[in-house]
Design a protein around this motif. Structure first.
Motif, PDB file in Angstrom:
ATOM      1  N   SER A  58       0.975  -1.130   0.508  1.00 26.75           N
ATOM      2  CA  SER A  58      -0.230   0.629  -0.330  1.00 26.75           C
ATOM      3  C   SER A  58       0.736   0.905   0.284  1.00 26.75           C
ATOM      4  CB  SER A  58      -1.059   0.002   1.027  1.00 26.75           C
ATOM      5  OG  SER A  58      -1.752  -1.357   1.235  1.00 26.75           O
ATOM      6  N   VAL A  59       0.598   2.474  -1.067  1.00 24.50           N
ATOM      7  CA  VAL A  59       1.395   3.587  -1.321  1.00 24.50           C
ATOM      8  C   VAL A  59       0.301   4.903  -0.596  1.00 24.50           C
ATOM      9  CG1 VAL A  59       0.604   3.613  -3.582  1.00 24.50           C
ATOM     10  CG2 VAL A  59       2.311   5.194  -2.791  1.00 24.50           C
ATOM     11  N   ASP A  60       1.017   5.408   0.240  1.00 20.68           N
ATOM     12  CA  ASP A  60       0.211   7.111   0.270  1.00 20.68           C
ATOM     13  C   ASP A  60       0.003   7.526  -1.129  1.00 20.68           C
ATOM     14  OD1 ASP A  60      -0.165   9.052   1.503  1.00 20.68           O
ATOM     15  OD2 ASP A  60       0.891   9.115   3.443  1.00 20.68           O
ATOM     16  N   LEU A  61      -1.075   8.012  -0.852  1.00 23.92           N
ATOM     17  CA  LEU A  61      -1.103   9.036  -2.460  1.00 23.92           C
ATOM     18  C   LEU A  61      -0.265  10.205  -1.909  1.00 23.92           C
ATOM     19  CD1 LEU A  61      -4.568   8.587  -3.093  1.00 23.92           C
ATOM     20  CD2 LEU A  61      -2.973   7.465  -4.154  1.00 23.92           C
ATOM     21  N   SER A  62      -0.214  10.665  -0.654  1.00 21.74           N
ATOM     22  CA  SER A  62       0.143  12.199  -1.008  1.00 21.74           C
ATOM     23  C   SER A  62       2.012  12.563  -1.219  1.00 21.74           C
ATOM     24  CB  SER A  62       0.404  12.619   0.682  1.00 21.74           C
ATOM     25  OG  SER A  62       1.437  11.552   1.589  1.00 21.74           O
ATOM     26  N   GLU A  63       3.017  10.503  -0.727  1.00 20.13           N
ATOM     27  CA  GLU A  63       4.112  10.936  -1.547  1.00 20.13           C
ATOM     28  C   GLU A  63       3.862  10.789  -3.008  1.00 20.13           C
ATOM     29  OE1 GLU A  63       6.645  10.391   0.682  1.00 20.13           O
ATOM     30  OE2 GLU A  63       5.839  11.031   2.156  1.00 20.13           O
ATOM     31  N   GLU A  75       0.639  19.638 -12.318  1.00 23.78           N
ATOM     32  CA  GLU A  75      -0.768  19.022 -12.835  1.00 23.78           C
ATOM     33  C   GLU A  75      -1.361  17.983 -12.904  1.00 23.78           C
ATOM     34  OE1 GLU A  75       1.436  17.936 -16.307  1.00 23.78           O
ATOM     35  OE2 GLU A  75       1.572  19.461 -14.550  1.00 23.78           O
ATOM     36  N   ALA A  76      -1.016  17.109 -12.609  1.00 22.93           N
ATOM     37  CA  ALA A  76      -1.229  15.173 -12.526  1.00 22.93           C
ATOM     38  C   ALA A  76      -2.242  14.978 -11.399  1.00 22.93           C
ATOM     39  CB  ALA A  76       0.442  15.189 -11.830  1.00 22.93           C
ATOM     40  N   VAL A  77      -2.698  14.479 -11.488  1.00 22.52           N
ATOM     41  CA  VAL A  77      -4.185  13.718 -10.400  1.00 22.52           C
ATOM     42  C   VAL A  77      -3.941  12.723 -10.014  1.00 22.52           C
ATOM     43  CG1 VAL A  77      -6.470  14.021 -10.388  1.00 22.52           C
ATOM     44  CG2 VAL A  77      -6.086  15.554 -11.829  1.00 22.52           C
ATOM     45  N   VAL A  78      -2.977  12.377  -9.123  1.00 20.06           N
ATOM     46  CA  VAL A  78      -3.171  11.221  -9.117  1.00 20.06           C
ATOM     47  C   VAL A  78      -4.653  10.212  -7.797  1.00 20.06           C
ATOM     48  CG1 VAL A  78      -1.657   9.409  -7.388  1.00 20.06           C
ATOM     49  CG2 VAL A  78      -0.764  11.904  -8.517  1.00 20.06           C
ATOM     50  N   GLN A  79      -4.839   8.893  -7.867  1.00 16.32           N
ATOM     51  CA  GLN A  79      -5.538   8.315  -7.359  1.00 16.32           C
ATOM     52  C   GLN A  79      -5.678   6.889  -6.794  1.00 16.32           C
ATOM     53  OE1 GLN A  79      -9.528   9.171  -9.691  1.00 16.32           O
ATOM     54  NE2 GLN A  79      -9.702  11.451  -8.918  1.00 16.32           N
ATOM     55  N   ASP A  86      -2.526  -0.011  -5.791  1.00 21.54           N
ATOM     56  CA  ASP A  86      -3.227   0.770  -7.378  1.00 21.54           C
ATOM     57  C   ASP A  86      -3.437   1.936  -7.885  1.00 21.54           C
ATOM     58  OD1 ASP A  86      -2.656  -1.613  -8.465  1.00 21.54           O
ATOM     59  OD2 ASP A  86      -5.147  -2.836  -7.814  1.00 21.54           O
ATOM     60  N   VAL A  87      -2.279   2.221  -8.105  1.00 18.16           N
ATOM     61  CA  VAL A  87      -2.839   4.255  -8.168  1.00 18.16           C
ATOM     62  C   VAL A  87      -3.074   4.273  -9.938  1.00 18.16           C
ATOM     63  CG1 VAL A  87      -1.254   6.366  -8.273  1.00 18.16           C
ATOM     64  CG2 VAL A  87      -1.061   4.690  -6.768  1.00 18.16           C
TER      65      VAL A  87
END
Length: 316
Positions: A58-63, A75-79, A86-87
């Motif tokens: 599991s990965v932290d989206l803020s990182e 400008e990238a949108v990360v979800q 999975d990101v």
């Protein structure tokens, strides 16, 4: 509780002018917000690249966002997509490089911080495709409203049709205004939610109109306002229970479904709330403002019926 045991007796139509004023103010604010802030169109409409990557843990989206910002992709949108490992990364159109080169650069940027990252999928949407989707989406919305106008006019009466379309325009404008206010990404899932809102709001309105038509034939001595009040009160329990159960599902999607469908769920949440309000105050009040009466839906009297009633009344 009256919701389950008996029919309430609330005077909705006496408050229609206050409700109309509130709706007018909200619509004006919504239009102003849309004009000033605009819509935050997603890649489906603007074009761009979608890169899906996977991690072993599991990965932290803020990182991930911080890594993308340091690599020059502010400008990238990360979800998250599916699971926390999975990101999905959405990037706006970049004319200087194609999708393959861009995905390789994104992967290289992520590997500096996350060596175990894997590339899963790359999808490119060209600007021309985005423009076509925007045009087709607008046409789909207008086509749905036009078909609804014809359907309700055929089933009821043209003033009821105008009232139902007024309620739908009211709902869509308010929902889009709130989406613009919070800059929710407007993509194909949000467009699908708006079309679902149209269907939900129309269904509520048709239920009320059906009861109004029945009561117009039954309540011969009541005024138009009294008939509409009685009809709304008789269907109020059904309206509230349906809205409540729908909200439970939508809230579950919003809080548990993840960021991928958060825009879809948020739009449906707004649509259910606004649609419930408009089916009570906007649709019926609009038809009443256009002068509909109970005589418009009553079947024509048969030939000689009036004379028979007069003859019966003259008998001792």
């Amino acid at each position: 509780m009256w919701l389950f045991n008996k029919t309430p007796n609330l005077d909705f139509m006496s408050r229609r002018r206050w409700a109309g004023l509130a709706s007018l103010i909200m619509l004006s604010l919504a239009v102003a917000i849309i004009a000033v802030r605009g819509l935050n169109f997603g890649i489906d409409f603007t074009g761009g690249t979608i890169v899906e990557v996977g991690f072993q843990e599991s990965v932290d989206l803020s990182e991930v966002r911080r890594t993308m910002d340091e690599g020059g992709y502010e400008e990238a949108v990360v979800q998250h997509f599916g699971t926390a490992r999975d990101v999905m990364i959405r990037l706006g159109p970049r004319d200087e490089e194609d999708a393959d080169a861009l995905s390789n650069r994104v992967l290289d940027t992520l590997e500096e911080r996350f060596p175990e990252v894997e590339l899963r999928r790359v999808e490119f949407v060209g600007p021309q495709v985005g423009e076509e989707l925007t045009e087709q989406g607008a046409l789909a919305m207008l086509g749905a409203l036009g078909c609804i106008l014809l359907y309700v006019a055929f089933r009821f009466e043209y003033r009821f049709a105008a009232g139902s379309v007024a309620a739908l325009v009211h709902d869509i404008t308010l929902v889009v205004g709130i989406l613009s206010l919070f800059q929710i990404t407007f993509d194909l899932t949000v467009l699908a939610a708006l079309l679902a809102v149209i269907g939900y709001s129309l269904n509520d309105t048709i239920v009320v109109f059906d009861r109004i038509r029945e009561n117009f034939l039954r309540m011969r001595k009541g005024s138009t306002e009294e008939v509409m009040n009685a009809s709304i009160n008789q269907t109020l329990s059904r309206t509230l229970v349906t809205s409540f159960t729908t909200l439970l599902v939508v809230l579950s999607l919003y809080f548990v479904g993840g960021e991928v469908i958060s825009g879809f769920a948020f739009t449906l949440l707004l649509g259910v709330l606004v649609g419930t309000y408009s089916s009570i105050f906007v649709a019926s009040a609009s038809a009443l403002a256009m002068g509909v009466t109970k005589y418009d839906l009553q079947p024509p009297a048969k030939e000689g019926e009036d004379q028979e009633e007069e003859g019966e009344g003259a008998r001792p």
